[in-house]
Motif scaffolding. Structure first.
Motif, mmCIF file in Angstrom:
data_model
loop_
_atom_site.group_PDB
_atom_site.id
_atom_site.type_symbol
_atom_site.label_atom_id
_atom_site.label_comp_id
_atom_site.label_asym_id
_atom_site.label_seq_id
_atom_site.Cartn_x
_atom_site.Cartn_y
_atom_site.Cartn_z
ATOM 1 N N GLY A 1 0.953 -1.206 0.118
ATOM 2 C CA GLY A 1 -0.046 -0.086 0.120
ATOM 3 C C GLY A 1 0.803 1.325 0.063
ATOM 4 O O GLY A 1 1.957 1.358 0.470
ATOM 5 N N ALA A 2 0.331 2.252 -0.554
ATOM 6 C CA ALA A 2 1.205 3.459 -0.545
ATOM 7 C C ALA A 2 0.560 4.827 -0.045
ATOM 8 O O ALA A 2 -0.695 4.729 -0.100
ATOM 9 N N ILE A 3 1.314 5.551 0.611
ATOM 10 C CA ILE A 3 0.653 6.643 1.038
ATOM 11 C C ILE A 3 1.252 7.896 0.757
ATOM 12 O O ILE A 3 2.614 8.027 0.480
ATOM 13 N N ALA A 4 0.711 8.937 -0.059
ATOM 14 C CA ALA A 4 1.467 10.137 -0.497
ATOM 15 C C ALA A 4 1.678 11.176 0.760
ATOM 16 O O ALA A 4 0.971 11.335 1.621
ATOM 17 N N PHE A 5 2.529 12.138 0.372
ATOM 18 C CA PHE A 5 2.936 12.946 1.522
ATOM 19 C C PHE A 5 3.392 14.496 0.666
ATOM 20 O O PHE A 5 3.770 14.166 -0.567
ATOM 21 N N ASP A 6 3.288 15.414 1.325
ATOM 22 C CA ASP A 6 3.504 16.822 0.714
ATOM 23 C C ASP A 6 5.074 17.153 1.220
ATOM 24 O O ASP A 6 5.399 16.707 2.293
ATOM 25 N N VAL A 7 5.725 18.030 0.544
ATOM 26 C CA VAL A 7 6.898 18.442 1.051
ATOM 27 C C VAL A 7 7.276 19.700 0.249
ATOM 28 O O VAL A 7 6.903 19.760 -1.011
ATOM 29 N N ASP A 8 7.951 20.665 1.030
ATOM 30 C CA ASP A 8 8.215 21.936 0.468
ATOM 31 C C ASP A 8 9.273 21.492 -0.792
ATOM 32 O O ASP A 8 10.169 20.730 -0.716
#
Length: 201
Positions: A156-163
């Motif tokens: 399973g995959a989880i997306a994340f935000d980063v500057d």
């Protein structure tokens, strides 16, 4: 600074809120300005009993997690004082990524400057990752900074935000000095012009 691109490693669960920088690296170990050697004192008061023996109940003392490279932590990780020794200790121990629902601002920024990727996720996603991290030797996650994605042991995959700027720095291994050295040609050109126009300086 070492580049951070893709990291596959064991994730250790630390389901504690408000883990402050004094818990990460207690004040008695702040006498050095060296970035190495602090890993042995990481989480010292939780890892060791008063007699100096290891606390077998602490996660990083358990055989499955002794070589963990990822830490899955609860809310408000890295609060407290602004000591840069905290990310130094994590990195020296071998932790390259910390995942939580929130971080203290100064600790968060210090991580990027020292080659550690701090990832903010939702509580639901943290609960999934904490469950993944509780699987002992099977607690392997893959963190792909370029794709901004965390993959669990079940795929399973989880997306994340980063500057974007912080991402660029980590992908290219650029700390503040490295960023300055990227401009070395422009700096040298300026210095040459200054010397030519004001040779007496």
């Amino acid at each position: 600074m070492e580049k951070f691109t893709t990291l596959t490693g064991v994730a250790a669960p630390l389901p504690m809120i408000n883990v402050d920088t004094d818990m990460i690296i207690p004040k008695q170990f702040l006498k050095t300005i060296q970035r190495t050697g602090l890993g042995k004192s990481l989480f010292y008061e939780m890892r060791f009993n008063e007699d100096g023996a290891e606390n077998p109940d602490f996660v990083l003392n358990q055989s499955a997690y002794r070589n963990a490279e990822i830490l899955v932590a609860a809310d408000n990780f890295g609060c407290g004082s602004s000591r840069e020794h905290a990310p130094w200790a994590l990195l020296d121990f071998g932790i390259r990524c910390v995942i939580s629902t929130s971080f203290a601002d100064i600790f968060y920024n210090n991580c990027f400057k020292n080659g550690i990727l701090p990832i903010v996720v939702s509580q639901d996603d943290l609960d999934k990752l904490m469950d993944d991290a509780s699987r002992g030797s099977n607690a392997t996650l893959t963190v792909d900074l370029e794709a901004q994605e965390i993959k669990g042991p079940d795929g399973g995959a989880i997306a994340f935000d980063v500057d974007a700027f912080k991402k660029h720095c980590l992908l290219n291994g650029l700390d503040d000095i490295g960023l300055t050295l990227e401009k070395s040609d422009s700096i040298q050109s300026f210095e040459d012009k200054e010397l030519a126009s004001r040779p007496w300086v």
